[in-house]
Enzyme design. Structure first.
Site, short mmCIF file in Angstrom:
data_model
loop_
_atom_site.label_atom_id
_atom_site.label_comp_id
_atom_site.label_asym_id
_atom_site.label_seq_id
_atom_site.Cartn_x
_atom_site.Cartn_y
_atom_site.Cartn_z
CG HIS A 91 45.31 1.10 42.91
ND1 HIS A 91 44.34 0.38 42.28
CD2 HIS A 91 45.69 0.35 43.98
CE1 HIS A 91 44.13 -0.75 42.93
NE2 HIS A 91 44.94 -0.80 43.97
CD GLN A 133 45.90 3.08 50.62
OE1 GLN A 133 45.97 3.21 51.85
NE2 GLN A 133 45.73 1.91 50.05
CE LYS A 156 42.13 0.30 49.69
NZ LYS A 156 43.06 -0.80 49.63
CB CYS A 202 47.01 -2.57 42.30
SG CYS A 202 46.22 -4.08 42.82
CG ASP A 250 42.44 6.36 44.18
OD1 ASP A 250 41.91 6.15 45.28
OD2 ASP A 250 43.14 5.53 43.58
N1 PMP Z 1 43.30 3.25 44.79
C1 PMP Z 1 44.23 3.07 45.74
C2 PMP Z 1 45.25 4.14 45.97
C3 PMP Z 1 44.23 1.90 46.50
O1 PMP Z 1 45.17 1.73 47.43
C4 PMP Z 1 43.24 0.93 46.27
C5 PMP Z 1 43.21 -0.35 47.07
N2 PMP Z 1 44.39 -1.05 47.10
C6 PMP Z 1 42.29 1.17 45.29
C7 PMP Z 1 42.34 2.34 44.56
C8 PMP Z 1 41.21 0.19 44.97
O2 PMP Z 1 40.36 0.03 46.06
P1 PMP Z 1 39.27 -1.12 46.07
O3 PMP Z 1 40.00 -2.38 45.77
O4 PMP Z 1 38.74 -1.08 47.48
O5 PMP Z 1 38.24 -0.79 45.06
#
Ligand code: PMP
Length: 408
Positions: free
Chosen positions: A121, A201, A224, A362, A198
């Site tokens: 991401h 998910q 999430k 993203c 990270d």
């Molecule tokens: N890493 C992953 C794998 C994600 O799916 C996301 C959220 N889409 C993020 C990081 C970023 O999370 P946040 O926007 O809650 O900071």
């Protein structure tokens, strides 16, 4: 798992969108919130609200207990050794940026390497690009197999004595793949590198044990996993967090302040400058209670079954491409139908009350690797049912008819 009873606890699910009962398939972007979390936040504001760590009055100590109580819930949820290892942040992005800006910038230099994967991401990519630019370190990528998975042989080839940091997502928000982060951490450690995970998910969908993974840092977002937006956490091994400098300075994080010099509070507070996200932490604590009561193992099994069913039903649609392997995946199914733009697919689905995500998620480098400018993504959580999958599959069949010219 009694999904009907679980659905009853999510007020937002019981409404019509565009004349159809809502089917919410965008939990990987943000989950819905159960009544117990909404109530906990409301109760906090109605009964306990005050600033934390300073007031000697009753509300101040109630708010402090609620905030620090939530930290203990996070500690237990991740099986961290101590609450000193749990830093509240705004979410995954802020947590990863903290590691990059504080830890990585102080240990990386010319000739050092930071190892990532191309499926990361942007939140687990750009902070490291910035570290590389600032320190002269180089980014290296573990190559992906044709189905998007990574092989440990390739991890072994990519990590070496120059590697300072390895940062990998536990679960891909596009492919739904669960990456072998425990094995990658072991390889990283053999070479003296630190492992960052990270967990955006993974944390909502499966049991996570940071001590078993033996990762050095682990980041996740509350929104999430049934909690409010604006709250998440960074887990870090105490010895590393102790070495690190804060990146935000001001109230709440100091021990002693003089005109020219100041000293910091002990862990975890030295990283929590300013008034923290108190109600968010309360909501996160309530979300953890909610998920624990249902059981992470039950949630994981439910999502496995649902995504396997979705894979089967969607595979039967002419012209569909489903990305990622049909095994070892969480409740995420990413797809394209013929040449139809995924935004058009998502728009048509919305007219039928079905919420899916469309775009690059993203993950622009991964999109290029998949040879797709964008994709549609259906993501499932504990409140989704086979009926939701049926509604999606039936609507996609109609979408296909609607856009038939583009599919050929
Ligand atoms: N890493 C992953 C794998 C994600 O799916 C996301 C959220 N889409 C993020 C990081 C970023 O999370 P946040 O926007 O809650 O900071």
């Amino acid at each position: 798992m009694n999904v009907t009873a679980i659905r009853e606890q999510f007020p937002i699910l019981h409404q019509e969108i565009n004349g159809h009962p809502l089917v919410y398939l965008d939990s990987a972007a943000s989950s819905q919130k159960p009544r117990s979390v909404i109530d906990a936040v409301m109760r906090y504001y109605e009964l306990d609200n005050a600033n934390v760590h300073r007031g000697v009055h009753t509300l101040g100590s109630r708010a402090t207990d609620a905030y620090e109580g939530a930290r203990e819930k996070v500690r237990k949820f991740l099986n961290a050794a101590s609450t000193q290892e749990i830093i509240f942040t705004r979410g995954t992005t802020t947590a990863l940026n903290l590691v990059a800006s504080s830890y990585a910038r102080s240990v990386c230099g010319e000739g050092d390497e930071i190892v990532l994967t191309p499926m990361e991401h942007h939140s687990n990519l750009i902070p490291w690009q910035q570290v590389a630019k600032a320190t002269g370190a180089t980014l290296k990528y573990i190559p992906l197999q044709p189905d998007g998975t990574i092989r440990l042989e390739d991890v072994e080839e990519t990590i070496n004595e120059r590697t300072k940091i390895v940062s990998v997502m536990y679960v891909s928000n596009v492919l739904g793949i669960v990456n072998p982060v425990k094995e990658i951490a072991a390889i990283a450690h053999r070479h003296g590198a630190k492992m960052v995970v990270d967990g955006a998910q993974s944390t909502p969908h499966m049991r996570v044990d940071v001590q078993d993974l033996d990762c050095d840092f682990y980041a996740f977002s509350g929104h999430k996993m049934c909690a409010p937006t604006g709250i998440g956490a960074l887990y870090g091994k105490k010895a590393l967090l102790e070495e690190m400098e804060p990146i935000e300075f001001g109230g709440e994080m100091i021990d002693h302040v003089d005109l020219y010099e100041s000293t910091w509070k002990e862990l975890p507070w030295k990283f929590e400058g300013g008034t923290p996200i108190i109600s968010g932490a309360v909501g996160l604590g309530a979300a953890i209670d909610f998920l624990e009561e249902i059981g992470l193992d039950n949630i994981e099994a439910h999502e496995h079954a649902l995504s396997a069913y979705a894979y089967e039903r969607l595979s039967a649609i002419d012209g569909i491409t489903i990305y990622g392997p049909n095994q070892n995946r969480v409740g995420i199914v990413t797809f394209n139908i013929g040449d139809v733009h995924p935004h058009d697919v998502a728009t048509v689905l919305d007219t039928k009350g079905i919420a899916v995500r469309a775009g690059h998620h993203c993950c622009q480098p991964l999109m290029r690797w998949l040879n797709a400018s964008a994709t549609a993504r259906a993501s499932f959580y504990l409140y989704n049912t086979e009926e939701d999958v049926n509604r999606l599959a039936d609507a996609l069949h109609q979408t296909k008819e609607f856009f038939g010219y583009a599919i050929g």
